[in-house]
Design a protein around this motif. Structure first.
Motif, short mmCIF file in Angstrom:
data_model
loop_
_atom_site.label_atom_id
_atom_site.label_comp_id
_atom_site.label_asym_id
_atom_site.label_seq_id
_atom_site.Cartn_x
_atom_site.Cartn_y
_atom_site.Cartn_z
N LEU A 153 23.87 23.94 -4.99
CA LEU A 153 23.80 25.34 -5.38
C LEU A 153 22.84 25.53 -6.56
CD1 LEU A 153 26.39 25.40 -3.57
CD2 LEU A 153 27.25 27.19 -5.09
N LYS A 154 22.89 24.60 -7.49
CA LYS A 154 22.01 24.72 -8.66
C LYS A 154 20.55 24.64 -8.25
CE LYS A 154 21.19 22.75 -13.24
NZ LYS A 154 21.63 21.73 -14.23
N SER A 155 20.24 23.73 -7.32
CA SER A 155 18.87 23.58 -6.86
C SER A 155 18.37 24.87 -6.20
CB SER A 155 18.77 22.40 -5.88
OG SER A 155 17.48 22.28 -5.34
N ILE A 156 19.20 25.47 -5.36
CA ILE A 156 18.80 26.71 -4.67
C ILE A 156 18.68 27.85 -5.67
CG2 ILE A 156 19.56 28.42 -2.97
CD1 ILE A 156 20.80 26.09 -1.39
N SER A 157 19.55 27.90 -6.67
CA SER A 157 19.51 29.00 -7.65
C SER A 157 18.22 29.01 -8.45
CB SER A 157 20.71 28.88 -8.60
OG SER A 157 20.55 27.80 -9.51
N LYS A 158 17.58 27.86 -8.57
CA LYS A 158 16.34 27.81 -9.35
C LYS A 158 15.14 28.39 -8.61
CE LYS A 158 17.56 23.82 -12.22
NZ LYS A 158 17.23 22.42 -12.60
N ARG A 159 15.28 28.50 -7.27
CA ARG A 159 14.10 28.96 -6.52
C ARG A 159 14.35 30.21 -5.67
NH1 ARG A 159 15.70 24.11 -3.81
NH2 ARG A 159 16.51 24.50 -1.70
N ALA A 160 15.61 30.64 -5.57
CA ALA A 160 15.86 31.81 -4.70
C ALA A 160 17.00 32.63 -5.25
CB ALA A 160 16.18 31.35 -3.28
N ALA A 161 16.99 33.93 -4.89
CA ALA A 161 18.05 34.85 -5.29
C ALA A 161 18.26 35.85 -4.15
CB ALA A 161 17.70 35.56 -6.59
N GLY A 162 19.31 36.67 -4.27
CA GLY A 162 19.57 37.70 -3.29
C GLY A 162 19.76 37.16 -1.89
N ALA A 163 19.23 37.90 -0.90
CA ALA A 163 19.39 37.53 0.51
C ALA A 163 18.72 36.19 0.81
CB ALA A 163 18.82 38.62 1.40
N ASP A 164 17.59 35.93 0.14
CA ASP A 164 16.90 34.66 0.37
C ASP A 164 17.79 33.47 -0.02
OD1 ASP A 164 14.66 35.99 1.24
OD2 ASP A 164 13.67 35.98 -0.72
N ALA A 165 18.51 33.62 -1.11
CA ALA A 165 19.40 32.54 -1.54
C ALA A 165 20.53 32.35 -0.54
CB ALA A 165 19.96 32.85 -2.93
N ILE A 166 21.06 33.47 0.00
CA ILE A 166 22.14 33.38 0.98
C ILE A 166 21.65 32.63 2.22
CG2 ILE A 166 23.73 34.66 2.44
CD1 ILE A 166 24.37 34.84 -0.51
N LYS A 167 20.43 32.93 2.65
CA LYS A 167 19.86 32.26 3.82
C LYS A 167 19.71 30.76 3.55
CE LYS A 167 17.25 36.23 5.63
NZ LYS A 167 15.90 36.75 5.91
N GLU A 168 19.21 30.43 2.37
CA GLU A 168 19.04 29.00 2.05
C GLU A 168 20.38 28.28 1.98
OE1 GLU A 168 16.36 27.25 -0.54
OE2 GLU A 168 14.99 28.95 -0.71
N LEU A 169 21.37 28.94 1.43
CA LEU A 169 22.70 28.34 1.37
C LEU A 169 23.25 28.08 2.77
CD1 LEU A 169 24.31 30.46 -1.52
CD2 LEU A 169 23.73 28.04 -1.61
N ALA A 170 23.07 29.04 3.65
CA ALA A 170 23.58 28.89 5.02
C ALA A 170 22.84 27.81 5.79
CB ALA A 170 23.49 30.23 5.75
N ALA A 171 21.55 27.63 5.46
CA ALA A 171 20.73 26.66 6.19
C ALA A 171 20.82 25.25 5.60
CB ALA A 171 19.27 27.12 6.20
N ALA A 172 21.31 25.14 4.37
CA ALA A 172 21.37 23.83 3.70
C ALA A 172 22.30 22.88 4.46
CB ALA A 172 21.83 24.00 2.26
N VAL A 173 21.93 21.62 4.48
CA VAL A 173 22.72 20.60 5.18
C VAL A 173 23.57 19.84 4.17
CG1 VAL A 173 22.65 18.56 6.65
CG2 VAL A 173 20.92 20.38 6.92
N PRO A 174 24.89 19.97 4.25
CA PRO A 174 25.77 19.25 3.30
C PRO A 174 25.72 17.75 3.54
CG PRO A 174 26.94 21.04 4.44
CD PRO A 174 25.66 20.82 5.18
N ALA A 175 26.12 17.01 2.51
CA ALA A 175 26.18 15.55 2.64
C ALA A 175 27.28 15.14 3.61
CB ALA A 175 26.41 14.91 1.28
N ALA A 176 28.31 15.96 3.74
CA ALA A 176 29.43 15.62 4.66
C ALA A 176 30.08 16.90 5.14
CB ALA A 176 30.44 14.73 3.95
N THR A 177 30.51 16.88 6.40
CA THR A 177 31.28 17.96 7.01
C THR A 177 32.38 17.32 7.85
OG1 THR A 177 29.97 18.04 9.05
CG2 THR A 177 29.17 19.36 7.16
#
Length: 783
Positions: free
Chosen positions: A679-703
């Protein structure tokens, strides 16, 4: 070049043998104090000589009793769970190296709380009885700086142990503090009287001792150093500091400046005298002045000056093992002269090591560099030990080096030697710990607040306050109930008992869970909260000498770890040395690693039994670790560390994005299984809807999907033994998935969704035979 293997097989063994010898001598000194104690008068005689019976404590010497009591308390106490500065010595005592149970039990059996307190109580009554003074010494007169230091320590000890109520001794403490402030004011006044008839150096010593007929104060810095210790304790102890007003604090500050100037001037004078043949050089003055400077301004003394003092003291020792005083403390009109004894100078040297290095010095330690001076002195001192037979008892002790009588034990001298034994043991164990750790080259970090904790706490915050702050900022999961609140569990088992006088803390944990959940952060938070350094041990540390020497290397590493003071040890992903011996992972690894696993059982058990460190075994695959390693006696608690739940991720979003720049609820819903770092990495480069999209597209280390392979062997066939698969961990991950979808814990939909999602993932492969039972048990554990 010295390496770990060489040191552990030579220097470490030598140092360990000296420590054993010191502990034996401490027990012998304690026995001498025990046997010579006059239970009726509640005091000790001044000296012991061969006799058919013990001499009565005929002379009522407050000084002798205070010295011995202070020494006894120093030998038997760990001062609770917190650091403690003794006014009589000036050292901050951490007691990072408690005595072995046998030695500690023997000391506390000889000197029970009740017995020590009865003697302290006798002194407290005597100190409280006279309105004109507090302490009274036949030699030094009333309220000398040494006796004031002992009185402060002994009264505080009685309060600390609940032997007396604070309110009952407050008047006495206030009088002692007032007396110290008055002495400090006289020092300031004396510093202003600079004339030929009353030189500054002499007047300072005179102000600390009352003028008695036929006796004058000498020019020794020893008394001034002891008073510096008292003033340092007044400033550092919250209880004592509360008895000072603004004017008192200003007086103490000015007096310490006067003392600092005196110590610095005298130290450089004697460094110069050391270069002149047949000058009035006194090596003990160097020791006392150095200690005094460090007591007043710990950071004031540079390494160059410290080295120069030690080099001069070494050159003196080359001509004789001890350091003999040339400057008197007192002298009388009839020609009698009183000097300090060498052990008092060596105690000042040990105090200087502790003050200069401070608690966690790892590199460039003066204690390690000049330990050889103390070792040589100990050989000389040990050879001077006297043994006196009284009745059927043979009592061991020491007498002043200014007399030479093999049939004499001075109990006051023996008390100062006991102080030396305790402090030398501590410094020697620190030397062995830092030397072995440095040679092991493991990652070492001083206590540091984790980056994710943004709250600022005062410097004097307690370990519980720091841990509560860490828990508030970092507890990853609260939606599954208290059982899965890792920070809460650690606080209960590892933090709080360490702060209780009779607490029974845990010493080891298995911290497991998917990657990226903050296992290292847990260890660093523990380090910060407890104010313990953090040492990280990885696979590469075991392989540093090559695979052939891995068992010898492991043995040395664990001996090194057992030698450390209070510390947090993180064993990070060393699974291959602890694999389940009935698993295919164990059978498929190299033979050299297979031989290591059985040895790890004993090594971890010994490390846990030593109670010397707190260690964390961190792994992503708890089910692969040998069951014997995970048993009680090696691992005190198993803790599952999960990815942050929806509520925690929402808090992450609030902290990482500026207010209004992101929909924090949407961020939490679309970031399931992502770590704080993600989350910290994404917060440094995106905000708003763009950040939501990046969060949804990010691949977790484990699921939950990544756990499917952990239910089957390498060939794809299912694992028949349900005890070798991570069913509970898998169920918890599925529950976090349901939590992210908005289901409420405890509802029928929440419980049903967990079971359905968990079972549905096994459509292509048969699920473990008892998974439904395990899911039901898991759900019940969250209620």
């Amino acid at each position: 070049m010295l390496d770990l293997r060489t040191y552990m097989s030579s220097g470490f063994i030598e140092d360990s043998l000296i420590v054993d010898d010191l502990e034996q001598q401490i027990r012998a000194a304690a026995r001498t104090f025990d046997k010579s104690f006059d239970a009726t008068e509640k005091r000790w005689p001044y000296e012991l000589r061969p006799s058919e019976k013990y001499p009565p404590g005929a002379k009522r010497s407050q000084t002798t009793s205070s010295m011995i009591l202070s020494s006894i308390i120093g030998m038997r106490e760990q001062w609770g769970k917190m650091p403690w500065r003794r006014a009589s010595s000036g050292i901050v005592y951490f007691f990072d190296f408690p005595f072995p149970d046998g030695t500690a039990d023997e000391l506390k059996t000889s000197f029970t709380d009740a017995r020590v307190f009865q003697t302290v109580e006798t002194l407290i009554k005597a100190w409280s009885a006279n309105a004109s003074h507090i302490t009274d010494s036949t030699t030094f007169g009333r309220d000398d700086p040494m006796s004031l230091g002992w009185s402060l320590d002994l009264v505080r000890w009685a309060v600390h142990h609940g032997m007396v109520k604070r309110t009952d001794v407050d008047p006495l403490l206030a009088r002692i503090v007032r007396c110290c402030v008055e002495r400090a004011a006289k020092l300031v006044g004396a510093a202003g009287r600079k004339n030929a008839k009353d030189p500054l150096q002499q007047s300072l010593c005179d102000t600390l001792l009352p003028r008695l007929k036929g006796r004058k104060a000498g020019d020794s810095s020893y008394l001034l150093a002891r008073f510096s210790a008292v003033l340092s304790s007044l400033a550092d102890d919250a209880t004592l500091a509360s008895l000072l007003n603004a004017s008192d604090r200003a007086t103490i500050e000015r007096s310490t400046e006067v003392l600092l100037d005196r110590f610095e001037t005298r130290l450089h004078d004697h460094l110069s005298f050391a270069e002149i043949v047949d000058s009035r050089f006194d090596p003990t003055e160097l020791a006392f002045c150095l200690e005094g400077m460090l007591l007043i301004r710990p950071h004031y003394v540079g390494r160059t000056v410290f080295n120069r003092v030690m080099q001069v003291l070494r050159s003196v020792q080359d001509k004789g093992a001890s350091w003999r005083a040339e400057t008197p403390m007192l002298y009388r009109d009839n020609g009698d002269v009183l000097f300090t004894v060498s052990v008092e100078a060596v105690n000042a040297m040990l105090a200087s090591f502790a003050l200069f290095d401070r608690r966690w010095s790892q590199h460039d330690s003066v204690g390690s560099e000049y330990m050889d001076l103390i070792k040589r002195y100990w050989r000389w001192l040990k050879a001077r030990k006297a043994i006196v037979q009284i009745g059927s008892d043979h009592l061991e002790g020491w007498h002043s080096e200014h007399v030479n009588d093999p049939n004499l034990v001075h109990l006051w001298e023996t008390s100062q030697v006991a102080e030396f034994l305790v402090n030398f043991r501590d410094q020697l164990k620190r030397h062995a710990a830092r030397t072995s750790l440095k040679l092991a080259a493991c990652s070492y970090r001083l206590p540091t607040k984790p980056e994710a904790i943004e709250v600022k706490l005062p410097a004097n915050a307690t370990p519980k306050e720091r841990w509560d702050t860490a828990r508030e900022a970092l507890e990853p999961v609260t939606c599954l109930g208290e059982r899965y609140e890792v920070y809460r569990s650690i606080g209960t088992r590892f933090i709080e008992p360490r702060l209780q006088q009779d607490g029974d803390p845990a010493y080891s944990m298995l911290l497991y869970g998917p990657p990226g959940t903050g296992k290292t952060t847990v260890a660093s938070s523990l380090s910060w909260a407890l104010d313990y350094p953090l040492v990280t041990v990885t696979v590469s540390d075991f392989l540093a000498d090559g695979q052939v020497a891995i068992e010898a290397r492991a043995k040395d590493l664990f001996r090194m770890l057992q030698a450390q003071p209070r510390m947090v040890i993180l064993f990070d992903e060393i699974d291959q040395f602890m694999l389940d011996r009935d698993s295919e992972y164990f059978r498929d690894q190299e033979t050299v690693f297979q031989f290591l696993t059985p040895g790890m059982l004993t090594k971890l058990a010994d490390l846990r039994a030593s109670k010397s460190v707190l260690f964390v075994v961190a792994t992503n695959y708890a089910e692969r670790i040998d069951a014997a390693i995970k048993r009680q006696g090696r691992i005190d608690q198993h803790l599952l560390l999960l990815p942050a739940d929806k509520e925690r991720r929402r808090k992450f979003a609030v902290r990482l994005w500026k207010s209004g720049t992101i929909d924090v609820d949407a961020a939490a819903a679309n970031s399931a299984f992502l770590s704080h770092g993600d989350l910290k990495s994404i917060s440094k480069r995106a905000a708003g809807a763009d950040a939501i999209k990046e969060l949804a597209a990010a691949v977790p280390a484990a699921t939950p999907d990544t756990y499917m392979v952990r239910f089957q062997k390498k060939d794809g066939s299912p694992i028949a033994d349900d005890g070798r698969v991570p069913v509970v961990e898998y169920a918890a991950m599925v529950a976090l998935e349901v939590d992210a979808a908005g289901k409420t814990k405890g509802s029928a939909a929440w419980e049903g969704d967990i079971k359905d999602r968990a079972i549905d993932r096994f459509e292509k492969k048969p699920p473990p035979t008892r998974i439904e039972e395990a899911l039901t048990n898991f759900i019940q554990s969250t209620r």
